[in-house]
Scaffold this motif. Structure first.
Motif, PDB file in Angstrom:
ATOM      1  N   ASP A   1       9.271  -8.310  -3.545  1.00 30.42           N
ATOM      2  CA  ASP A   1       8.109  -8.596  -2.697  1.00 30.42           C
ATOM      3  C   ASP A   1       7.855 -10.096  -2.771  1.00 30.42           C
ATOM      4  O   ASP A   1       7.948 -10.696  -3.837  1.00 30.42           O
ATOM      5  CB  ASP A   1       6.862  -7.830  -3.155  1.00 30.42           C
ATOM      6  CG  ASP A   1       5.824  -7.725  -2.037  1.00 30.42           C
ATOM      7  OD1 ASP A   1       5.497  -6.608  -1.616  1.00 30.42           O
ATOM      8  OD2 ASP A   1       5.341  -8.789  -1.556  1.00 30.42           O
TER       9      ASP A   1
ATOM     10  N   ASN B   1       8.344  10.082   8.339  1.00 29.96           N
ATOM     11  CA  ASN B   1       8.178  11.223   7.437  1.00 29.96           C
ATOM     12  C   ASN B   1       7.331  12.369   7.986  1.00 29.96           C
ATOM     13  O   ASN B   1       7.321  13.455   7.434  1.00 29.96           O
ATOM     14  CB  ASN B   1       7.585  10.747   6.103  1.00 29.96           C
ATOM     15  CG  ASN B   1       6.402   9.818   6.300  1.00 29.96           C
ATOM     16  OD1 ASN B   1       5.605   9.998   7.217  1.00 29.96           O
ATOM     17  ND2 ASN B   1       6.287   8.803   5.469  1.00 29.96           N
TER      18      ASN B   1
ATOM     19  N   PHE C   1       0.818  -1.221   0.000  1.00 33.29           N
ATOM     20  CA  PHE C   1       0.000   0.000   0.000  1.00 33.29           C
ATOM     21  C   PHE C   1       0.851   1.270   0.000  1.00 33.29           C
ATOM     22  O   PHE C   1       0.687   2.142  -0.845  1.00 33.29           O
ATOM     23  CB  PHE C   1      -0.907  -0.048   1.248  1.00 33.29           C
ATOM     24  CG  PHE C   1      -1.639   1.215   1.556  1.00 33.29           C
ATOM     25  CD1 PHE C   1      -2.784   1.551   0.853  1.00 33.29           C
ATOM     26  CD2 PHE C   1      -1.191   2.077   2.554  1.00 33.29           C
ATOM     27  CE1 PHE C   1      -3.471   2.724   1.137  1.00 33.29           C
ATOM     28  CE2 PHE C   1      -1.864   3.247   2.845  1.00 33.29           C
ATOM     29  CZ  PHE C   1      -3.007   3.569   2.141  1.00 33.29           C
ATOM     30  N   PHE C   2       1.774   1.400   0.942  1.00 27.90           N
ATOM     31  CA  PHE C   2       2.475   2.676   1.090  1.00 27.90           C
ATOM     32  C   PHE C   2       3.659   2.810   0.140  1.00 27.90           C
ATOM     33  O   PHE C   2       4.048   3.916  -0.232  1.00 27.90           O
ATOM     34  CB  PHE C   2       2.923   2.891   2.543  1.00 27.90           C
ATOM     35  CG  PHE C   2       3.185   4.345   2.818  1.00 27.90           C
ATOM     36  CD1 PHE C   2       2.143   5.252   2.857  1.00 27.90           C
ATOM     37  CD2 PHE C   2       4.481   4.820   2.989  1.00 27.90           C
ATOM     38  CE1 PHE C   2       2.366   6.612   3.063  1.00 27.90           C
ATOM     39  CE2 PHE C   2       4.715   6.177   3.199  1.00 27.90           C
ATOM     40  CZ  PHE C   2       3.663   7.060   3.251  1.00 27.90           C
TER      41      PHE C   2
ATOM     42  N   LYS D   1       8.707   3.047   9.399  1.00 27.98           N
ATOM     43  CA  LYS D   1       8.251   2.993  10.783  1.00 27.98           C
ATOM     44  C   LYS D   1       7.134   1.970  10.859  1.00 27.98           C
ATOM     45  O   LYS D   1       6.538   1.690   9.806  1.00 27.98           O
ATOM     46  CB  LYS D   1       7.783   4.358  11.305  1.00 27.98           C
ATOM     47  CG  LYS D   1       6.800   5.122  10.418  1.00 27.98           C
ATOM     48  CD  LYS D   1       5.466   4.540  10.128  1.00 27.98           C
ATOM     49  CE  LYS D   1       4.559   4.307  11.326  1.00 27.98           C
ATOM     50  NZ  LYS D   1       3.205   3.800  10.828  1.00 27.98           N
TER      51      LYS D   1
ATOM     52  N   TYR E   1      -4.421  -4.612   8.286  1.00 31.88           N
ATOM     53  CA  TYR E   1      -3.643  -5.149   9.419  1.00 31.88           C
ATOM     54  C   TYR E   1      -3.737  -4.245  10.649  1.00 31.88           C
ATOM     55  O   TYR E   1      -3.504  -4.698  11.767  1.00 31.88           O
ATOM     56  CB  TYR E   1      -2.173  -5.368   9.009  1.00 31.88           C
ATOM     57  CG  TYR E   1      -1.475  -4.114   8.516  1.00 31.88           C
ATOM     58  CD1 TYR E   1      -0.829  -3.250   9.387  1.00 31.88           C
ATOM     59  CD2 TYR E   1      -1.461  -3.781   7.155  1.00 31.88           C
ATOM     60  CE1 TYR E   1      -0.198  -2.090   8.938  1.00 31.88           C
ATOM     61  CE2 TYR E   1      -0.844  -2.632   6.691  1.00 31.88           C
ATOM     62  CZ  TYR E   1      -0.215  -1.788   7.589  1.00 31.88           C
ATOM     63  OH  TYR E   1       0.396  -0.647   7.135  1.00 31.88           O
TER      64      TYR E   1
HETATM   65  P1  NAD Z   1       1.391  -3.701   3.125  1.00 36.73           P
HETATM   66  O1  NAD Z   1       1.049  -4.923   3.885  1.00 36.73           O
HETATM   67  O2  NAD Z   1       0.386  -3.121   2.186  1.00 36.73           O
HETATM   68  O3  NAD Z   1       2.722  -3.926   2.280  1.00 36.73           O
HETATM   69  C1  NAD Z   1       3.832  -4.620   2.766  1.00 36.73           C
HETATM   70  C2  NAD Z   1       4.402  -5.443   1.624  1.00 36.73           C
HETATM   71  O4  NAD Z   1       5.631  -6.008   2.052  1.00 36.73           O
HETATM   72  C3  NAD Z   1       3.497  -6.598   1.198  1.00 36.73           C
HETATM   73  O5  NAD Z   1       3.272  -6.546  -0.198  1.00 36.73           O
HETATM   74  C4  NAD Z   1       4.259  -7.857   1.613  1.00 36.73           C
HETATM   75  O6  NAD Z   1       4.057  -8.940   0.741  1.00 36.73           O
HETATM   76  C5  NAD Z   1       5.699  -7.354   1.573  1.00 36.73           C
HETATM   77  N1  NAD Z   1       6.621  -8.082   2.452  1.00 36.73           N
HETATM   78  C6  NAD Z   1       6.508  -8.292   3.792  1.00 36.73           C
HETATM   79  N2  NAD Z   1       7.579  -8.927   4.262  1.00 36.73           N
HETATM   80  C7  NAD Z   1       8.416  -9.139   3.212  1.00 36.73           C
HETATM   81  C8  NAD Z   1       9.700  -9.727   3.072  1.00 36.73           C
HETATM   82  N3  NAD Z   1      10.344 -10.258   4.111  1.00 36.73           N
HETATM   83  N4  NAD Z   1      10.259  -9.756   1.848  1.00 36.73           N
HETATM   84  C9  NAD Z   1       9.610  -9.232   0.779  1.00 36.73           C
HETATM   85  N5  NAD Z   1       8.395  -8.645   0.853  1.00 36.73           N
HETATM   86  C10 NAD Z   1       7.801  -8.598   2.055  1.00 36.73           C
HETATM   87  O7  NAD Z   1       1.830  -2.614   4.210  1.00 36.73           O
HETATM   88  P2  NAD Z   1       1.818  -1.026   4.066  1.00 36.73           P
HETATM   89  O8  NAD Z   1       0.514  -0.496   4.487  1.00 36.73           O
HETATM   90  O9  NAD Z   1       2.402  -0.637   2.761  1.00 36.73           O
HETATM   91  O10 NAD Z   1       2.839  -0.637   5.232  1.00 36.73           O
HETATM   92  C11 NAD Z   1       4.212  -0.868   5.113  1.00 36.73           C
HETATM   93  C12 NAD Z   1       4.925  -0.065   6.187  1.00 36.73           C
HETATM   94  O11 NAD Z   1       4.718   1.320   5.921  1.00 36.73           O
HETATM   95  C13 NAD Z   1       4.370  -0.310   7.598  1.00 36.73           C
HETATM   96  O12 NAD Z   1       5.443  -0.439   8.492  1.00 36.73           O
HETATM   97  C14 NAD Z   1       3.518   0.918   7.890  1.00 36.73           C
HETATM   98  O13 NAD Z   1       3.487   1.274   9.259  1.00 36.73           O
HETATM   99  C15 NAD Z   1       4.238   1.977   7.091  1.00 36.73           C
HETATM  100  N6  NAD Z   1       3.371   3.090   6.681  1.00 36.73           N
HETATM  101  C16 NAD Z   1       3.885   4.318   6.828  1.00 36.73           C
HETATM  102  C17 NAD Z   1       3.135   5.409   6.492  1.00 36.73           C
HETATM  103  C18 NAD Z   1       3.738   6.781   6.685  1.00 36.73           C
HETATM  104  O14 NAD Z   1       3.154   7.792   6.436  1.00 36.73           O
HETATM  105  N7  NAD Z   1       4.970   6.865   7.124  1.00 36.73           N
HETATM  106  C19 NAD Z   1       1.842   5.265   5.991  1.00 36.73           C
HETATM  107  C20 NAD Z   1       1.353   3.960   5.812  1.00 36.73           C
HETATM  108  C21 NAD Z   1       2.146   2.875   6.161  1.00 36.73           C
END
Ligand code: NAD
Ligand code: 89V
Length: 344
Positions: free
Chosen positions: A35, A124, A13-14, A96, A165
């Protein structure tokens, strides 16, 4: 000068925001992605035209051909991936929450220090345009010495549809969102010596707490309140704005909803618009966060080039993560928690 090359792990997502931002960063671009979910790998690879795609981070590190890694996975994999980067002496950015526990985070910082590589947490929120504007006014001395502050994020926005999650963990708002607000409090008023917290769960459909109120004693002598909620239904939804109130010896700063910045100093009241720029790939209401993603990734690229200090280094982030752990400890036990003791 030629661009430095990055590899991104975690195409969820992010990460899409991070990939867009890398396209706008001067001096860096992404050459490989990873991924373990083939669908996400294809979506992001196709969208951003990245040919080098990996299901396994170990295989990507073994092939090499890049200068830094951007870890955009969720927290469970952060320690293993940061330690993998350290083993390959590869400068690393980590999303984070930096780690599940402060002990894990300390080990990650130590591994990178031993390897001699820069480590930045993708914290950020302090890079948001309105937050930088508040910091700059405060640093100018316009309100004198700050003695009190409030950092407030109260919203009813449905974060669970994009990030399911978040509804499933035993911990929610402090670990996911309050971590940003606590970091902003540190960024603006300096490090914290002790804190007291209270939490609540209002939404019965989620597991963790969705409301938290935290009282911070800053080392400077200032006192502040960090209050965060995803159970607050307002007439105009403010997501994802952090509102700030600061009282100083010579005046006050108020950052209010709609990015209105009010500075009342010895020379009178100055009101300005601290709105973030809407980047071409951004969409409201996320544009404030999206602009900060570009800012932090540009900062990383510039600091790798000049070897300067990284604002949200791993070592710096230990002091934010300590506040997260302390807030849960305080809320569970009802007592104040000494932050210095946690960091020793
Ligand atoms: P998500 O679940 O949508 O995406 C995570 C991805 O990582 C998934 O596609 C998963 O398959 C992959 N993945 C997990 N472990 C892996 C590994 N060992 N090897 C390869 N791929 C792997 O999660 P998200 O919502 O994108 O969040 C990701 C991070 O970003 C989180 O820690 C979240 O807290 C952070 N986040 C930050 C902000 C911000 O503004 N700073 C906003 C949203 C999310
Ligand atoms: O910034 C974040 O970490 C996000 C959100 C803003 C939704 O809390 O998870």
């Amino acid at each position: 000068m030629t661009d430095i090359k990055g590899a991104l792990i975690g195409c969820g997502f992010f990460a899409v925001n991070q990939m867009h931002a890398w396209q706008n960063v001067d001096g860096a671009h992404i050459v490989a992605i990873c991924d373990r979910d083939p669908e996400r790998l294809k979506i992001v690879g196709d969208q951003f035209g990245i040919e080098r795609r990996y299901a396994d981070a170990g295989a990507m590190f073994a092939d090499g051909g890049f200068d830094f890694v951007d870890i955009a996975t969720t927290v469970q994999s952060h320690r293993a991936l940061v330690e993998m980067a350290a083993a390959h002496k590869m400068p690393a950015i980590c999303q984070k929450p930096f780690a599940k526990t402060l002990d894990d985070a300390k080990a990650m910082v130590e591994a990178c220090a031993q390897a001699g590589i820069p480590l930045m947490v993708h914290e950020n929120f302090r890079w948001q345009t309105p937050i930088q504007a508040v910091k700059s006014v405060l640093s100018s001395g316009a309100i004198g010495e700050p003695f009190w502050g409030r950092f407030s994020f109260r919203s009813g926005y449905d974060v669970f549809s994009g990030q399911p999650y978040l509804a499933e963990g035993e911990r929610f708002i402090i670990e996911d969102l309050g971590i940003h607000t606590l970091d902003i409090a540190r960024f603006i008023l300096g490090d914290v010596s002790s804190l007291t917290a209270r939490t609540k769960r209002v939404n019965p459909k989620i597991k963790g707490e969705d409301v938290a109120t935290i009282l911070l004693d800053h080392e400077s002598g200032a006192t502040s309140i960090v209050d965060v909620s995803y159970a607050t239904k307002l007439a105009t939804e403010p997501f994802p704005e952090t509102l700030i109130e600061l009282d100083g010896t010579k005046g006050t700063i108020r950052l209010s909803q709609g990015y209105r910045l009010e500075v009342n100093g010895p020379d009178g009241l100055i009101v300005s618009d601290a709105s973030p720029r809407l980047l071409p790939w951004a969409s409201r209401p996320w544009h404030n966060i999206q602009k900060s993603v570009l800012a932090i990734q540009q900062h990383w690229t510039d600091r790798l080039a000049d070897g300067g200090e990284i604002s949200t280094s791993g070592a710096d982030n230990l002091k934010t993560l300590a506040l997260v752990e302390a807030a849960y400890e305080s809320a569970a036990g009802g007592h104040a928690v000494d932050i210095g003791a946690m960091l020793r």
